[in-house]
Design a protein around this motif. Sequence first.
Motif, PDB file in Angstrom:
ATOM      1  N   ASP A   1      -8.197  -8.670   0.986  1.00  0.00           N
ATOM      2  CA  ASP A   1      -7.501  -8.466   0.453  1.00  0.00           C
ATOM      3  C   ASP A   1      -6.449  -8.640  -0.831  1.00  0.00           C
ATOM      4  O   ASP A   1      -5.796  -7.655  -1.148  1.00  0.00           O
ATOM      5  N   TYR A   2      -6.664 -10.066  -1.105  1.00  0.00           N
ATOM      6  CA  TYR A   2      -6.317 -10.462  -2.442  1.00  0.00           C
ATOM      7  C   TYR A   2      -6.623  -9.868  -3.857  1.00  0.00           C
ATOM      8  O   TYR A   2      -6.845  -9.624  -4.750  1.00  0.00           O
TER       9      TYR A   2
ATOM     10  N   LYS B   1      -9.212  -6.600  -3.577  1.00  0.00           N
ATOM     11  CA  LYS B   1      -8.955  -5.355  -2.939  1.00  0.00           C
ATOM     12  C   LYS B   1      -8.996  -4.659  -4.601  1.00  0.00           C
ATOM     13  O   LYS B   1      -9.927  -4.086  -4.569  1.00  0.00           O
ATOM     14  N   PRO B   2      -7.520  -5.366  -5.643  1.00  0.00           N
ATOM     15  CA  PRO B   2      -7.956  -3.596  -6.371  1.00  0.00           C
ATOM     16  C   PRO B   2      -9.265  -4.281  -7.046  1.00  0.00           C
ATOM     17  O   PRO B   2      -8.726  -3.220  -8.012  1.00  0.00           O
TER      18      PRO B   2
ATOM     19  N   THR C   1      -2.055  -1.658  -9.882  1.00  0.00           N
ATOM     20  CA  THR C   1      -2.470  -3.053  -8.644  1.00  0.00           C
ATOM     21  C   THR C   1      -2.027  -2.360  -7.270  1.00  0.00           C
ATOM     22  O   THR C   1      -3.098  -2.859  -6.887  1.00  0.00           O
ATOM     23  N   ASP C   2      -0.615  -2.170  -6.883  1.00  0.00           N
ATOM     24  CA  ASP C   2      -0.690  -1.513  -6.122  1.00  0.00           C
ATOM     25  C   ASP C   2      -0.957  -0.684  -5.624  1.00  0.00           C
ATOM     26  O   ASP C   2      -1.930  -0.675  -3.868  1.00  0.00           O
TER      27      ASP C   2
ATOM     28  N   ARG D   1      -4.511   0.208  -6.931  1.00  0.00           N
ATOM     29  CA  ARG D   1      -4.978   0.180  -6.825  1.00  0.00           C
ATOM     30  C   ARG D   1      -6.052  -0.489  -5.155  1.00  0.00           C
ATOM     31  O   ARG D   1      -6.978  -0.126  -4.936  1.00  0.00           O
ATOM     32  N   ARG D   2      -4.232  -1.004  -4.827  1.00  0.00           N
ATOM     33  CA  ARG D   2      -5.484  -1.676  -3.534  1.00  0.00           C
ATOM     34  C   ARG D   2      -5.061  -0.510  -2.144  1.00  0.00           C
ATOM     35  O   ARG D   2      -5.694  -0.466  -1.553  1.00  0.00           O
ATOM     36  N   LYS D   3      -4.617   0.762  -2.939  1.00  0.00           N
ATOM     37  CA  LYS D   3      -3.804   1.283  -1.390  1.00  0.00           C
ATOM     38  C   LYS D   3      -5.558   2.491  -1.739  1.00  0.00           C
ATOM     39  O   LYS D   3      -5.733   2.540  -0.950  1.00  0.00           O
TER      40      LYS D   3
ATOM     41  N   ALA E   1      -8.417   1.412  -2.560  1.00  0.00           N
ATOM     42  CA  ALA E   1      -9.693   0.961  -1.767  1.00  0.00           C
ATOM     43  C   ALA E   1      -9.505   0.968  -0.433  1.00  0.00           C
ATOM     44  O   ALA E   1     -10.383   0.555  -0.054  1.00  0.00           O
ATOM     45  N   ASP E   2      -8.444   0.465  -0.046  1.00  0.00           N
ATOM     46  CA  ASP E   2      -7.516   1.082   1.717  1.00  0.00           C
ATOM     47  C   ASP E   2      -8.931   2.484   1.857  1.00  0.00           C
ATOM     48  O   ASP E   2      -9.127   2.803   3.027  1.00  0.00           O
TER      49      ASP E   2
END
Length: 124
Positions: free
Chosen positions: A33-34, A36-37, A79-80, A82-84, A86-87
């Motif tokens: 998870d670290y 993912k972005p 970044t948040d 981008r993480r979402k 990636a999910d």
Amino acid sequence: MKILFPIASLLLLSACGSNYVFKSNLDPAAINDYFKPSQVQLFENSVPSSPYVVLGMVEGNDCQIEQNAAPASFANARTDARRKAADMNANGILIKNCAEIPEPAEGCFSRTLCVGQAIKIKTE
């Protein structure tokens, strides 16, 4: 001097066989998870040159929780997002808009929000 080198080499080699245990404050279950972005390419004020499919809308936000902490930033909100993305198994994100929220949510001294489209860029 000729005797020191073999002794130093012997000491270094003996240290390699030790049972040293590395401890970290990183959660091994969340290590993926670290990063993912970094798997999601950011497009702001541009579009990919390759064909892509829109997977859906995503939003990312950043909240300044404490008054003496760093203010909320657009970089953290992107970044948040981008993480979402990636999910959603996206490999790109088209940022449509980022804004500072004038009346932050309860518990935030400042807040930023970025909205965009999670996309899957077709690779050849």
